[in-house]
Design a protein around this motif. Structure first.
Motif, PDB file in Angstrom:
ATOM      1  N   ARG A  89       0.777  -1.156  -0.071  1.00 30.14           N
ATOM      2  CA  ARG A  89      -0.048   0.143  -0.158  1.00 30.14           C
ATOM      3  C   ARG A  89       0.751   1.059  -0.083  1.00 30.14           C
ATOM      4  O   ARG A  89       1.836   1.293   0.741  1.00 30.14           O
ATOM      5  CB  ARG A  89      -0.939   0.022   1.090  1.00 30.14           C
ATOM      6  N   VAL A  90       0.251   2.199  -0.762  1.00 30.41           N
ATOM      7  CA  VAL A  90       1.134   3.694  -0.892  1.00 30.41           C
ATOM      8  C   VAL A  90       0.036   4.453  -0.663  1.00 30.41           C
ATOM      9  O   VAL A  90      -0.639   4.926  -1.674  1.00 30.41           O
ATOM     10  CB  VAL A  90       1.858   3.754  -2.192  1.00 30.41           C
ATOM     11  N   GLY A  91      -0.145   4.950   0.479  1.00 30.99           N
ATOM     12  CA  GLY A  91      -1.270   5.880   0.720  1.00 30.99           C
ATOM     13  C   GLY A  91      -2.755   4.961   0.374  1.00 30.99           C
ATOM     14  O   GLY A  91      -2.634   3.625   0.580  1.00 30.99           O
ATOM     15  N   PRO A  92      -3.445   5.590  -0.275  1.00 33.88           N
ATOM     16  CA  PRO A  92      -4.661   4.934  -0.588  1.00 33.88           C
ATOM     17  C   PRO A  92      -4.430   3.865  -1.706  1.00 33.88           C
ATOM     18  O   PRO A  92      -5.535   3.220  -2.259  1.00 33.88           O
ATOM     19  CB  PRO A  92      -5.714   5.937  -1.029  1.00 33.88           C
ATOM     20  N   LEU A  93      -3.625   3.850  -2.545  1.00 34.97           N
ATOM     21  CA  LEU A  93      -3.360   3.196  -3.795  1.00 34.97           C
ATOM     22  C   LEU A  93      -2.701   1.846  -3.427  1.00 34.97           C
ATOM     23  O   LEU A  93      -1.794   1.754  -2.341  1.00 34.97           O
ATOM     24  CB  LEU A  93      -2.284   4.022  -4.670  1.00 34.97           C
ATOM     25  N   THR A  94      -2.762   0.897  -4.110  1.00 35.08           N
ATOM     26  CA  THR A  94      -2.173  -0.621  -3.922  1.00 35.08           C
ATOM     27  C   THR A  94      -1.102  -0.718  -5.094  1.00 35.08           C
ATOM     28  O   THR A  94      -1.650  -0.624  -6.333  1.00 35.08           O
ATOM     29  CB  THR A  94      -2.855  -1.782  -3.746  1.00 35.08           C
ATOM     30  N   VAL A  95      -0.080  -1.139  -4.965  1.00 36.24           N
ATOM     31  CA  VAL A  95       0.975  -1.532  -5.975  1.00 36.24           C
ATOM     32  C   VAL A  95       1.270  -2.995  -5.746  1.00 36.24           C
ATOM     33  O   VAL A  95       1.523  -3.362  -4.759  1.00 36.24           O
ATOM     34  CB  VAL A  95       2.365  -0.631  -5.844  1.00 36.24           C
ATOM     35  N   GLY A  96       1.106  -3.648  -6.851  1.00 37.79           N
ATOM     36  CA  GLY A  96       1.256  -4.923  -6.784  1.00 37.79           C
ATOM     37  C   GLY A  96      -0.139  -5.963  -6.561  1.00 37.79           C
ATOM     38  O   GLY A  96      -1.209  -5.228  -6.663  1.00 37.79           O
ATOM     39  N   GLY A  97      -0.226  -7.185  -6.358  1.00 41.50           N
ATOM     40  CA  GLY A  97      -1.178  -7.895  -6.253  1.00 41.50           C
ATOM     41  C   GLY A  97      -2.010  -7.874  -7.574  1.00 41.50           C
ATOM     42  O   GLY A  97      -1.373  -7.742  -8.520  1.00 41.50           O
ATOM     43  N   ASP A  98      -3.224  -7.697  -7.440  1.00 43.44           N
ATOM     44  CA  ASP A  98      -4.289  -7.653  -8.576  1.00 43.44           C
ATOM     45  C   ASP A  98      -4.636  -6.170  -8.915  1.00 43.44           C
ATOM     46  O   ASP A  98      -5.399  -6.094  -9.712  1.00 43.44           O
ATOM     47  CB  ASP A  98      -5.354  -8.739  -8.490  1.00 43.44           C
ATOM     48  N   THR A 126       4.079  -0.775 -11.141  1.00 40.15           N
ATOM     49  CA  THR A 126       4.100   0.593 -11.246  1.00 40.15           C
ATOM     50  C   THR A 126       5.190   0.956 -12.239  1.00 40.15           C
ATOM     51  O   THR A 126       6.137   0.336 -12.367  1.00 40.15           O
ATOM     52  CB  THR A 126       4.174   1.349 -10.051  1.00 40.15           C
ATOM     53  N   LEU A 127       4.814   2.105 -13.190  1.00 43.02           N
ATOM     54  CA  LEU A 127       5.929   2.370 -14.028  1.00 43.02           C
ATOM     55  C   LEU A 127       6.106   4.018 -14.142  1.00 43.02           C
ATOM     56  O   LEU A 127       5.128   4.739 -13.699  1.00 43.02           O
ATOM     57  CB  LEU A 127       5.347   1.984 -15.310  1.00 43.02           C
ATOM     58  N   ARG A 128       7.349   4.142 -14.370  1.00 44.42           N
ATOM     59  CA  ARG A 128       7.494   5.607 -14.851  1.00 44.42           C
ATOM     60  C   ARG A 128       8.448   5.661 -16.071  1.00 44.42           C
ATOM     61  O   ARG A 128       9.059   4.952 -16.366  1.00 44.42           O
ATOM     62  CB  ARG A 128       8.479   6.214 -13.695  1.00 44.42           C
ATOM     63  N   VAL A 129       7.989   6.469 -16.940  1.00 34.85           N
ATOM     64  CA  VAL A 129       8.555   6.805 -18.235  1.00 34.85           C
ATOM     65  C   VAL A 129       9.580   7.915 -17.813  1.00 34.85           C
ATOM     66  O   VAL A 129       8.904   9.130 -17.468  1.00 34.85           O
ATOM     67  CB  VAL A 129       7.572   7.260 -19.188  1.00 34.85           C
ATOM     68  N   SER A 130      10.704   7.993 -18.135  1.00 36.47           N
ATOM     69  CA  SER A 130      11.913   8.712 -17.719  1.00 36.47           C
ATOM     70  C   SER A 130      12.415   9.709 -18.952  1.00 36.47           C
ATOM     71  O   SER A 130      12.943   9.272 -19.747  1.00 36.47           O
ATOM     72  CB  SER A 130      12.848   7.916 -17.245  1.00 36.47           C
ATOM     73  N   LEU A 131      11.758  10.738 -19.120  1.00 41.23           N
ATOM     74  CA  LEU A 131      12.058  11.446 -20.116  1.00 41.23           C
ATOM     75  C   LEU A 131      12.672  12.970 -19.967  1.00 41.23           C
ATOM     76  O   LEU A 131      12.380  13.544 -18.709  1.00 41.23           O
ATOM     77  CB  LEU A 131      10.662  11.853 -21.045  1.00 41.23           C
TER      78      LEU A 131
END
Ligand code: SF4
Length: 371
Positions: free
Chosen positions: A11-20, A233-238
């Motif tokens: 969990r990242v604050g109210p967001l979930t990263v991972g799982g489904d 989770t992704l980041r496009v690094s530009l």
């Protein structure tokens, strides 16, 4: 259908990263974090672009102490990016950030690891650790043969060492990033790591550079990594405005059908048959409809809008589009679900299209005066 490798939900604050949880799109501000107004303004633009979580650099104590006020003024989870100074991490956590990006092995005061881990555990804040191909320690590199695979395995070793430092402190709320400019290296590293631990992955191609080359490299790399089922989770690094990073990330997910909902604009490339300024028309449609994208995505609704330079292909495309237009000499036609609803002068094409989009969104049947 891409099958995602199962990773532990974090969990990242109210967001979930991972799982489904859906793959989230993040970016990093390019403002001076100490300048709260500029940083908040940039984060608001990122929110409008659809950014799910945002990272800010924390180079000094003043930046760390600005985080609470920044957090109060934004609506998405805030990540503090910290190098070397554990004391800034402690301040950032006290200021209420949702996640810390830090490599415990790089802290100037190693004894800080246990204090940071304890505070993160207490507050349920995850730490993102990682390894970057540009900064893998020489002794780790020396373990493997030269080349992409060797470098990838060195990246994995490096990240595992960071993870071990946290796990030793009872911390298992971890997200992993394995960064490389070279796509093969990044893909191989994530694949190798997927077999070793279950923590979720932050993915991207690091330092991809200026658009369009940076976009091409990022999308090529992300497509391979995401198609392998890796990435939470992704980041496009530009080397560009961060909103551009978010738009590229979201469109990559949509193109791979890893994200649904929102607005898709189909536009022809134009050719010798075109009799309208198709490029200007498509740009105007994109700019005017962009604010609807978030609204649609939040409602889980998809809308496909087509902008075609001539009527011949517009008719074919209109069958698949919810709303569309086809250009002609000094005029054009507007379609809705494959049916022609209007013919308007060229100067009224965009507004005519938008009126139909609005009607579509409102579920209303437009009173069209087909000519
Ligand atoms: Fe050319 Fe018409 Fe095709 Fe556009 S839709 S590329 S103008 S033929």
């Amino acid at each position: 259908m891409i099958e995602r490798s199962w990773r532990k939900p974090v969990r990242v604050g109210p967001l979930t990263v991972g799982g489904d949880a859906p793959i989230s799109v993040q970016s990093m501000t390019k403002t001076d974090t100490r300048d709260i107004d500029a940083t908040v303004a940039q984060i608001h633009r990122l929110e409008d672009a659809g950014c799910d979580l945002v990272r800010v650099a924390v180079p000094d104590e003043k930046a760390a102490r600005a985080l609470g006020e920044i957090k109060r003024q934004i609506n998405i989870p805030l990540i503090a990016d910290i190098h070397y100074h554990g004391e800034f991490a402690l301040i950032a956590i006290e200021q209420g950030v949702d996640k810390i990006r830090l490599n415990p092995g790089n802290l100037r005061k190693p004894e800080m690891v246990s204090r940071i881990a304890a505070l993160c555990r207490e507050r349920d804040i995850p730490i993102r650790v990682g390894a970057n191909a540009g900064s893998v320690a020489e002794d780790v590199l020396a373990r493997y043969p030269q080349g992409h695979e060797g470098l990838a395995l060195a990246l994995v070793d490096n990240a595992l060492e960071q993870i071990a430092l946290l796990e030793r402190e009872g911390m298992d709320n971890i997200i992993i990033a394995l960064k490389a400019f070279d796509i093969d290296t990044a893909l191989y590293a994530y694949r190798a790591m997927a077999d070793r631990v279950a923590y979720p992955f932050h993915v991207g191609i690091t330092e991809a550079g200026l658009p369009p080359a940076g976009i091409v490299r990022s999308v090529a790399g992300l497509t391979m990594i995401l198609s392998a089922g890796l990435g939470d989770t992704l980041r496009v690094s530009l080397t560009a405005e961060p909103e551009e990073e978010v738009r590229v990330g979201i469109e990559t997910l949509r193109s791979l059908r890893l994200r649904t909902g929102g607005l898709t604009i189909v536009a022809c490339p134009s050719c010798g048959r075109v009799e309208v300024d198709l490029h200007a028309l498509a740009k105007e449609v994109e700019e005017k409809l962009r604010p609807l994208d978030k609204e649609l995505a939040a409602a889980g609704k998809e809308l496909r809008v087509s902008v075609m330079g001539c009527v011949v292909n517009a008719l074919g495309e209109a069958r698949d589009a919810d709303v569309g237009l086809g250009g002609g000499k000094n005029k054009g036609i507007i379609f809705r679900h494959g049916e022609r609803v209007n013919t308007v002068p060229e100067g009224e094409l965009v507004d005519g299209l938008i009126a139909q989009v609005r009607a579509e969104l409102d579920g209303a049947v437009a009173g069209d005066a087909s000519k």
